[in-house]
Design an enzyme around this catalytic site. Sequence first.
Site, short mmCIF file in Angstrom:
data_model
loop_
_atom_site.label_atom_id
_atom_site.label_comp_id
_atom_site.label_asym_id
_atom_site.label_seq_id
_atom_site.Cartn_x
_atom_site.Cartn_y
_atom_site.Cartn_z
N LYS A 10 0.86 -1.19 0.00
CA LYS A 10 0.00 0.00 0.00
C LYS A 10 0.89 1.24 0.00
CE LYS A 10 -3.82 1.97 2.79
NZ LYS A 10 -4.67 1.76 4.00
N SER B 279 -9.75 1.80 3.05
CA SER B 279 -8.87 2.57 2.21
C SER B 279 -7.88 1.73 1.42
CB SER B 279 -8.09 3.58 3.06
OG SER B 279 -7.23 2.92 3.95
N SER C 201 -9.90 -0.57 7.26
CA SER C 201 -9.29 -0.37 5.95
C SER C 201 -8.59 -1.60 5.37
CB SER C 201 -8.28 0.77 6.00
OG SER C 201 -8.94 2.01 5.94
#
Lengths: 93, 488
Positions: B80, B155, B179
């Site tokens: 990420k 997210s 997330s």
Amino acid sequence: MSDFNVHYVAKLARIALSPDEEERLGSQLGNILSYIEKLKSADVSGVEPTAHAFPLLNVTRPDVVETSLTNEEALRNAPSHTGGLFVVPNILE
Amino acid sequence: MLHRLTLSELTQRIARRECSAVEALESCLAQIDRVDGQVKAFLSVDREDARAQAAAADKEIAAGRSSAEKPLLGVPVALKDVLAHKGQPLNCGSRILGKFVSPYDATVVTHMKDAGAVVFGRLNMDEFAMGSSTENSAFHTTLNPWDTTRIPGGSSGGCAASVSAGECFASIGSDTGGSIRQPAALCGCVGVKPTYGRVSRFGLVAFASSLDQIGPFTRDVRDAALLTQVLSGYDRRDSTSIPQAVPSYVGSLTGDLRGMKIGLVKEFMVGGLDPEVDAAVTAAVRQIQSLGAEVVEVSLPHSEYAVATYYIIATAEASANLARFDGIRYGARVDGADPMELNSRTRGAGFGPEVKRRIILGTYVLSSGYYDAYYLRAQKVRTLIRNDFLNAFEKVDAIVSPTTPTAAFKVGEKAADPLQMYLSDIFTISCNLAGICGMSLPCGFTASPKLPIGLQILGKPFGEETMFRLAHAYEQSTGWHRERCPVG
């Protein structure tokens, strides 16, 4: 939230907003704040606050110098630097 | 079809010399070429660096090194865009970081490299991990590989989409209020949020420091257990890291649920749940029961306050953490006549709408005259929420619930109404407030369109072994994890 002044709080947060943004954010935050009002109905008398799920106290390491980023590495991502220092606008006349 | 294997299947093939680390990486890169134009999970991929790491892994394998010593030897794992990877860009899905290049590796990256992984790629996310759909990324929206008219969740939407689409064998994300678990549920993969303090946050750009935790996305529970094991452990560079030994999570996968007590949360069984999600989770609970676990009802009486508590604490912490983006030390800059004007202009131009909304909310709840009414009160309610869980865990070993109230929603469906977006996190948020561990794994699909449904398992603080044992036993008794999306 009648006393929520988005212009004032944005200034505290150091975020420049356009008049349009101010209006939009103001009404969205108004909705969110009225939802958050819900918390007022929780009975918190005698309850201690939690800042961390597992608080660890006095986390220190031995006071020994270790290698860290060099000056050059620390400045590499700066938008403006000179002579090993960050450049900022004049603070004093 | 190398790219469809699980991580554990890949390491076995590599061990038997049936494929090389370079071939494993090339299968990912080819799949990225084939599908990432549709899915848009990646922000960037440094192919040269990844190929060099894979070639180095093959050299080690040729020299006799095995996955017994290095459990991820030759396995491509993607990151990420919130985790520092030395020499690689780091943008947090934001414009404000400009051309930032990480000067060091996050501790989790070091752990993975030590374990032999090929760490590559920058995966899309909501800006600064604030969002549930990746629509808040400053760069583009990632799309759900099961239906590209829908969001992948957020997210860590890029993490989940890339694993489900076969573009990497696993990915690493972060979870502040769901997330990891929410996008894993919506994309049909496994996602783990370890106990707070289990995994070092050093090198993770902070959103809400008392809630953030790093965890893996994988295609099955065994891979998730293995990767969590690699990521975990005390780190002197994170003062909130807990000095506790890491057990063998893979060793906990015994398949035996006899004597285990599972809780169903009374307060979660209220309206608003999609009927297909409800049916899938009910069937999963029955399946778990048939495997020998006992199911009882538990109560988390303060659940109704979780979302409000979260949006005070998380935004307050964010307003402090994101103060570092000042246009002076790193990233983009918009000039001004004085430092204050430079700060305000840089942040006004550099942050997107959701980040501004949250920083302003967080600044407000911490401001003079409102601190007690909002922030302090929220911290007290946090105590009540945490105590609810600790009381429930006196009676049960784990809690089971849906991960999300609905399957993946359409792009744009909730983008205009931030509060509706926040409320979609209702089942995942309290886990972070309580600091316990949680995960999501596939438990079925909606009929038409076919979209994944996630089962959430919540475990005691440092109760990962029990959580993985339950997840693995359930998974192995179903075939959900073997389903592949159309582009996978």
